[in-house]
Design a protein around this motif. Structure first.
Motif, mmCIF file in Angstrom:
data_model
loop_
_atom_site.group_PDB
_atom_site.id
_atom_site.type_symbol
_atom_site.label_atom_id
_atom_site.label_comp_id
_atom_site.label_asym_id
_atom_site.label_seq_id
_atom_site.Cartn_x
_atom_site.Cartn_y
_atom_site.Cartn_z
ATOM 1 N N ASP A 121 -10.002 64.968 -6.102
ATOM 2 C CA ASP A 121 -10.915 64.445 -5.177
ATOM 3 C C ASP A 121 -12.302 64.200 -5.911
ATOM 4 O O ASP A 121 -12.829 63.406 -5.900
ATOM 5 C CB ASP A 121 -10.845 64.825 -3.853
ATOM 6 C CG ASP A 121 -9.813 64.446 -3.289
ATOM 7 O OD1 ASP A 121 -8.879 63.546 -3.514
ATOM 8 O OD2 ASP A 121 -9.271 65.122 -1.922
ATOM 9 N N VAL A 122 -12.670 65.653 -6.176
ATOM 10 C CA VAL A 122 -13.950 65.873 -6.960
ATOM 11 C C VAL A 122 -14.038 65.032 -8.052
ATOM 12 O O VAL A 122 -15.145 64.596 -8.483
ATOM 13 C CB VAL A 122 -14.219 67.371 -6.767
ATOM 14 C CG1 VAL A 122 -15.434 67.665 -7.616
ATOM 15 C CG2 VAL A 122 -14.366 68.105 -5.546
ATOM 16 N N ALA A 123 -13.072 65.393 -8.858
ATOM 17 C CA ALA A 123 -13.261 64.627 -10.223
ATOM 18 C C ALA A 123 -13.355 63.136 -10.271
ATOM 19 O O ALA A 123 -14.106 62.468 -10.930
ATOM 20 C CB ALA A 123 -11.780 64.822 -11.226
ATOM 21 N N ALA A 124 -12.637 62.653 -9.279
ATOM 22 C CA ALA A 124 -12.739 61.174 -8.812
ATOM 23 C C ALA A 124 -14.169 60.806 -8.457
ATOM 24 O O ALA A 124 -15.009 59.712 -8.733
ATOM 25 C CB ALA A 124 -11.950 60.428 -7.647
ATOM 26 N N MET A 125 -14.785 61.597 -7.577
ATOM 27 C CA MET A 125 -16.233 61.429 -7.232
ATOM 28 C C MET A 125 -17.290 61.497 -8.071
ATOM 29 O O MET A 125 -18.166 60.661 -8.124
ATOM 30 C CB MET A 125 -16.534 62.477 -6.204
ATOM 31 C CG MET A 125 -17.860 62.323 -5.256
ATOM 32 S SD MET A 125 -18.203 63.736 -4.165
ATOM 33 C CE MET A 125 -16.881 63.503 -2.808
ATOM 34 N N LEU A 126 -16.886 62.378 -9.046
ATOM 35 C CA LEU A 126 -17.916 62.657 -10.300
ATOM 36 C C LEU A 126 -17.756 61.895 -11.609
ATOM 37 O O LEU A 126 -18.288 61.808 -12.418
ATOM 38 C CB LEU A 126 -17.875 63.931 -10.726
ATOM 39 C CG LEU A 126 -18.516 64.967 -9.585
ATOM 40 C CD1 LEU A 126 -18.422 66.529 -9.994
ATOM 41 C CD2 LEU A 126 -20.057 64.747 -9.133
ATOM 42 N N GLN A 127 -16.652 61.062 -11.420
ATOM 43 C CA GLN A 127 -16.084 60.120 -12.536
ATOM 44 C C GLN A 127 -15.792 61.006 -13.732
ATOM 45 O O GLN A 127 -15.918 60.427 -14.794
ATOM 46 C CB GLN A 127 -17.042 58.875 -12.639
ATOM 47 C CG GLN A 127 -17.454 57.955 -11.506
ATOM 48 C CD GLN A 127 -18.575 57.170 -11.930
ATOM 49 O OE1 GLN A 127 -18.797 56.819 -12.880
ATOM 50 N NE2 GLN A 127 -18.954 56.353 -10.817
ATOM 51 N N ILE A 128 -14.956 61.870 -13.563
ATOM 52 C CA ILE A 128 -14.569 62.826 -14.703
ATOM 53 C C ILE A 128 -13.052 62.956 -14.747
ATOM 54 O O ILE A 128 -12.431 64.032 -15.253
ATOM 55 C CB ILE A 128 -15.405 64.259 -14.697
ATOM 56 C CG1 ILE A 128 -15.050 64.988 -13.258
ATOM 57 C CG2 ILE A 128 -16.955 63.942 -15.009
ATOM 58 C CD1 ILE A 128 -15.685 66.409 -13.413
ATOM 59 N N GLU A 129 -12.322 62.029 -14.124
ATOM 60 C CA GLU A 129 -10.964 62.475 -13.922
ATOM 61 C C GLU A 129 -10.150 62.427 -15.475
ATOM 62 O O GLU A 129 -9.294 63.139 -15.651
ATOM 63 C CB GLU A 129 -10.326 61.017 -13.378
ATOM 64 C CG GLU A 129 -10.783 60.904 -11.893
ATOM 65 C CD GLU A 129 -11.819 59.564 -12.064
ATOM 66 O OE1 GLU A 129 -12.799 59.736 -12.721
ATOM 67 O OE2 GLU A 129 -11.469 58.642 -11.156
#
Length: 359
Positions: A121-129
């Motif tokens: 979820d956090v990676a998606a929010m910060l666009q670092i998936e």
């Protein structure tokens, strides 16, 4: 749910006896749930010390810090339910991005399935998936800062603390990361306190700004209040680039009411103080204009194109004055020009105390 932050009567001294130095002088700030507060000021003003006291890395000499309804003075940092993003990224070099983000959750024994979901979820929010399997050495500075923010965000804290997180980035990345931090706050709604010496960061990020100098809170207000109604000459000149122009003079009586006079020039604008009062007139560069027939005159000494605007520095009897003009100005260095301004945009300060004159 976001928590309020109460900073009450915080004092901090270092040293003893004759060598004692007071670095914070009874700071009182109420931060509403979900608010983004900026602590801004020059190096040595006490802003980072105050942040460290909120975090529990320093103990105050006097005062209380409450997160929600809980007084956290004496409570270890790990038990304050805060997350901090530092100037240095402080990532574990041997761990992947995913493991860095989830490390604090693992230490808190969050179940693996929940931990992995929060990381995603956090990676998606910060666009670092796409970076989750990489290590910090394989990332750019901006990507590392996103990971540092992701690690803090994954914990879902009551309070976010930022200690000059963009100082190590180049100018282009700072602009991008400012926007990223603003989006992050809008999505998360977590109460945040952000320390910076950069007044542009302060103006663009904060819902309110606390301007500090010498351990004293100079003004607390919205970016609009800080910029357009500075509490004193220090705030007026610290916030804004180019800085606010200050012209020293005094109020004089006229048939139409008090006017402002300086160096033989009397401006055709009402002055809020009684006749004889020594004042400083504060004018932002965008509130001044070039006028052929104006009695206040000077010589153009510098022309500074910035792209969207051009700034002209005019040498007058009252000192150098910066004026914002359209980008394709016909003015040239050496021209004699007149200066006018919008009276409603003026700020007036007591010449003795530097405090804003009631208007």
């Amino acid at each position: 749910m976001a928590s309020a932050l109460h900073i009450q009567g915080i004092r901090k001294t270092f040293g003893k006896g004759d060598k004692q130095v007071e670095v914070l002088k009874r700071i009182d700030i109420e931060v509403a749930p979900g608010e983004f507060l900026i602590l801004v000021g020059p190096s040595g003003c006490g802003k980072s010390t105050l942040l460290n006291i909120i975090a529990g890395l320093e103990d105050p000499t006097e005062g209380a810090i409450r997160i929600g309804e809980r007084n956290v003075i004496g409570v270890p940092p790990a038990q304050r339910d805060i997350a901090m993003v530092f100037q240095s990224y402080a990532l574990y070099p041997t761990m992947s991005v995913a493991d860095n983000i989830g490390f604090a959750l693992e230490m808190r024994k969050v179940p693996k399935a929940e931990r992995e979901q929060r990381i995603r979820d956090v990676a998606a929010m910060l666009q670092i998936e796409h970076l989750l399997d990489r290590r910090p050495a394989q990332l750019s500075g901006g990507q590392r800062q996103r990971v540092a923010m992701g690690r803090a965000l994954a914990r879902q804290p009551q309070l976010f603390l930022f200690d000059e997180p963009l100082s190590n980035l180049d100018a282009k990345l700072r602009v991008e990361m400012r926007a990223e931090i603003k989006r992050l706050h809008q999505r998360s709604g977590i109460t945040s306190v952000y320390v910076t010496h950069d007044q542009i960061e302060a103006m663009t990020l904060g819902s309110r700004i606390a301007v500090m100098k010498g351990g004293v809170l100079q003004q607390l207000g919205t970016p609009d209040e800080i910029y357009n109604r500075p509490a004193n000459t220090y705030v007026a000149t610290f916030m804004g680039s180019p800085t606010m122009n200050l012209i020293a003079g005094h109020a004089v009586e006229s048939s139409a009411g008090c006017r402002f006079s300086f160096h033989g020039v009397t401006l055709n604008a009402l002055c809020p103080a009684p006749a004889g009062q020594a004042l400083q007139l504060g004018l932002r560069p965008e509130h001044l204009r070039l006028e052929d027939t104006a009695s206040w005159r000077g010589e153009v000494t510098i022309i500074e194109p910035t792209g969207a605007d051009t700034y002209v520095v005019v040498a007058t009897a009252a000192g150098d004055v910066s004026v914002r003009v359209p980008p394709h100005t016909s003015v040239r260095v050496g021209d004699n020009v007149g200066l006018g301004f919008h009276p409603g945009a003026a700020s007036w300060f007591d010449a003795g105390t530097g405090q804003r004159w009631s208007d």
